[in-house]
Design an enzyme around this catalytic site. Structure first.
Site, PDB file in Angstrom:
ATOM      1  N   ASP A  67     -59.507  40.969 -55.176  1.00  0.00           N
ATOM      2  CA  ASP A  67     -58.128  40.647 -55.552  1.00  0.00           C
ATOM      3  C   ASP A  67     -57.510  39.589 -54.651  1.00  0.00           C
ATOM      4  O   ASP A  67     -58.095  39.213 -53.611  1.00  0.00           O
ATOM      5  CB  ASP A  67     -57.275  41.924 -55.534  1.00  0.00           C
ATOM      6  CG  ASP A  67     -57.517  42.796 -54.305  1.00  0.00           C
ATOM      7  OD1 ASP A  67     -58.115  42.313 -53.336  1.00  0.00           O
ATOM      8  OD2 ASP A  67     -57.110  43.962 -54.324  1.00  0.00           O
ATOM      9  N   ASN A 136     -52.128  55.601 -52.783  1.00  0.00           N
ATOM     10  CA  ASN A 136     -51.807  56.110 -54.128  1.00  0.00           C
ATOM     11  C   ASN A 136     -53.039  56.107 -55.040  1.00  0.00           C
ATOM     12  O   ASN A 136     -52.922  56.296 -56.238  1.00  0.00           O
ATOM     13  CB  ASN A 136     -50.674  55.279 -54.749  1.00  0.00           C
ATOM     14  CG  ASN A 136     -51.059  53.811 -54.934  1.00  0.00           C
ATOM     15  OD1 ASN A 136     -52.186  53.435 -54.650  1.00  0.00           O
ATOM     16  ND2 ASN A 136     -50.122  53.012 -55.405  1.00  0.00           N
ATOM     17  N   HIS A 138     -55.098  53.529 -55.501  1.00  0.00           N
ATOM     18  CA  HIS A 138     -55.484  52.253 -56.111  1.00  0.00           C
ATOM     19  C   HIS A 138     -56.808  51.747 -55.542  1.00  0.00           C
ATOM     20  O   HIS A 138     -57.150  52.022 -54.391  1.00  0.00           O
ATOM     21  CB  HIS A 138     -54.362  51.202 -56.022  1.00  0.00           C
ATOM     22  CG  HIS A 138     -54.111  50.626 -54.674  1.00  0.00           C
ATOM     23  ND1 HIS A 138     -52.849  50.325 -54.213  1.00  0.00           N
ATOM     24  CD2 HIS A 138     -54.950  50.261 -53.665  1.00  0.00           C
ATOM     25  CE1 HIS A 138     -52.935  49.802 -53.016  1.00  0.00           C
ATOM     26  NE2 HIS A 138     -54.191  49.762 -52.653  1.00  0.00           N
ATOM     27  N   GLU A 143     -53.087  49.805 -59.851  1.00  0.00           N
ATOM     28  CA  GLU A 143     -52.129  50.831 -59.442  1.00  0.00           C
ATOM     29  C   GLU A 143     -52.161  52.005 -60.427  1.00  0.00           C
ATOM     30  O   GLU A 143     -52.630  51.849 -61.568  1.00  0.00           O
ATOM     31  CB  GLU A 143     -50.724  50.218 -59.425  1.00  0.00           C
ATOM     32  CG  GLU A 143     -50.577  49.016 -58.490  1.00  0.00           C
ATOM     33  CD  GLU A 143     -50.507  49.401 -57.016  1.00  0.00           C
ATOM     34  OE1 GLU A 143     -50.910  50.514 -56.645  1.00  0.00           O
ATOM     35  OE2 GLU A 143     -50.045  48.562 -56.224  1.00  0.00           O
TER      36      GLU A 143
HETATM   37  C1  F6R Z   1     -58.124  45.144 -50.775  1.00  0.00           C
HETATM   38  C2  F6R Z   1     -57.767  46.058 -51.847  1.00  0.00           C
HETATM   39  C3  F6R Z   1     -56.979  47.288 -51.613  1.00  0.00           C
HETATM   40  C4  F6R Z   1     -57.300  48.014 -50.310  1.00  0.00           C
HETATM   41  C5  F6R Z   1     -56.445  49.272 -50.168  1.00  0.00           C
HETATM   42  C6  F6R Z   1     -56.689  49.975 -48.858  1.00  0.00           C
HETATM   43  O1  F6R Z   1     -58.864  44.048 -51.286  1.00  0.00           O
HETATM   44  O2  F6R Z   1     -58.093  45.766 -52.945  1.00  0.00           O
HETATM   45  O3  F6R Z   1     -57.208  48.158 -52.700  1.00  0.00           O
HETATM   46  O4  F6R Z   1     -58.653  48.338 -50.273  1.00  0.00           O
HETATM   47  O5  F6R Z   1     -55.089  48.942 -50.273  1.00  0.00           O
HETATM   48  O6  F6R Z   1     -56.210  49.167 -47.828  1.00  0.00           O
HETATM   49  P1  F6R Z   1     -56.463  49.529 -46.296  1.00  0.00           P
HETATM   50  O7  F6R Z   1     -57.928  49.368 -46.079  1.00  0.00           O
HETATM   51  O8  F6R Z   1     -55.664  48.501 -45.534  1.00  0.00           O
HETATM   52  O9  F6R Z   1     -55.996  50.920 -46.107  1.00  0.00           O
END
Ligand code: F6R
Length: 243
Positions: A67, A136, A138, A143
């Site tokens: 992303d 959450n 994701h 989301e």
């Molecule tokens: C990152 C992504 C997000 C993260 C998620 C967890 O490319 O797609 O889904 O993997 O927000 O983030 P952290 O690792 O910072 O807890």
């Protein structure tokens, strides 16, 4: 689904890196899906070490990131493009023309997302996709929703994600409100998925996503339907999991 519980963040990172290294050694022209966020930073550090020790070779590897924020220039140090160069690509022998991150500066979301999805297919699909998990549930920026999103698309970030990501920006107003992300279908099409999760803050969502009901309200729960998923957790993130 295989769940590997490790003792620490360092062990989680080493284990995830060893799974990716195994993929690269067994198929030197693998297509690897990558994630940003804080969780995989240690995994990338381990991959850099393995590359420097000549144990893995990135020269034929192609990558696709999950992303990117929409509207954030690539030279902004919070862009995922910048993150990947900073944490991995600048430190290994990868051919940068084979690395792909959605271009958040292309305003036409359908065009950019369609091209991204097509580029993944043209590369032969993703062999191994690394993902982190949001509080959450994701994965990528998919989301909680009423249905699982299939392909790469533009999303409005939820308040909880904006809140979680504001730590990286000067103020909450600087956090982009939209992103381009692979869909759940794109992620599910990867031949293998490796999930990394660490810390107490992830314990509840790890339990809900991997031992709870499969629902688009917890997007990561779709991975329970994938035939080849390895979840690598530290002890804190694994604390609520049943054996
Ligand atoms: C990152 C992504 C997000 C993260 C998620 C967890 O490319 O797609 O889904 O993997 O927000 O983030 P952290 O690792 O910072 O807890």
């Amino acid at each position: 689904m295989i769940i590997i519980k490790t003792d620490s963040y360092e062990d989680m990172s080493k284990k995830a890196a060893s799974i990716i290294a195994e993929q690269i050694i067994s198929k030197p022209n693998s297509v690897i899906g990558l994630a940003t966020g804080s969780t995989p930073i240690g995994t990338y550090e381990e991959l850099v070490k393995l590359n420097k020790a000549s144990e893995i070779d990135f020269s034929d590897i192609t990558t696709f990131n999950l992303d990117e924020y929409r509207g954030l220039p690539r030279d902004n140090d919070q862009s995922y493009y910048y993150f990947m160069n900073d944490n991995l690509f600048d430190h290994v022998n990868i051919d940068k023309s084979r690395t792909h991150v959605p271009n958040g500066m292309i305003e036409d979301a359908d065009l950019e997302c369609g091209n991204y999805e097509a580029a993944i297919k043209a590369a032969g699909g993703v062999d191994l996709q690394l993902v982190g998990i949001g509080h959450n549930g994701h994965i990528g920026f998919n989301e909680p929703s009423d249905e699982f999103d299939k392909v790469t698309h533009c999303v409005d970030l939820t308040e909880s994600t904006i809140e979680a990501n504001k730590r990286f920006f000067a103020s909450i107003d600087d956090v982009p409100r939209q992103a381009y992300t692979m869909g759940i279908g794109t992620i599910m099409a990867a031949k293998k998925v490796v999930v990394v999760a660490n810390g107490t803050g992830k314990a509840e969502i790890v339990k809900a996503a991997f031992q709870g009901p499969i629902t688009p309200k917890v997007p990561a729960s779709a991975l329970q339907l994938h035939q080849n998923v390895i979840v690598v957790c530290d002890a804190e993130a694994a604390a609520l999991l049943e054996d």
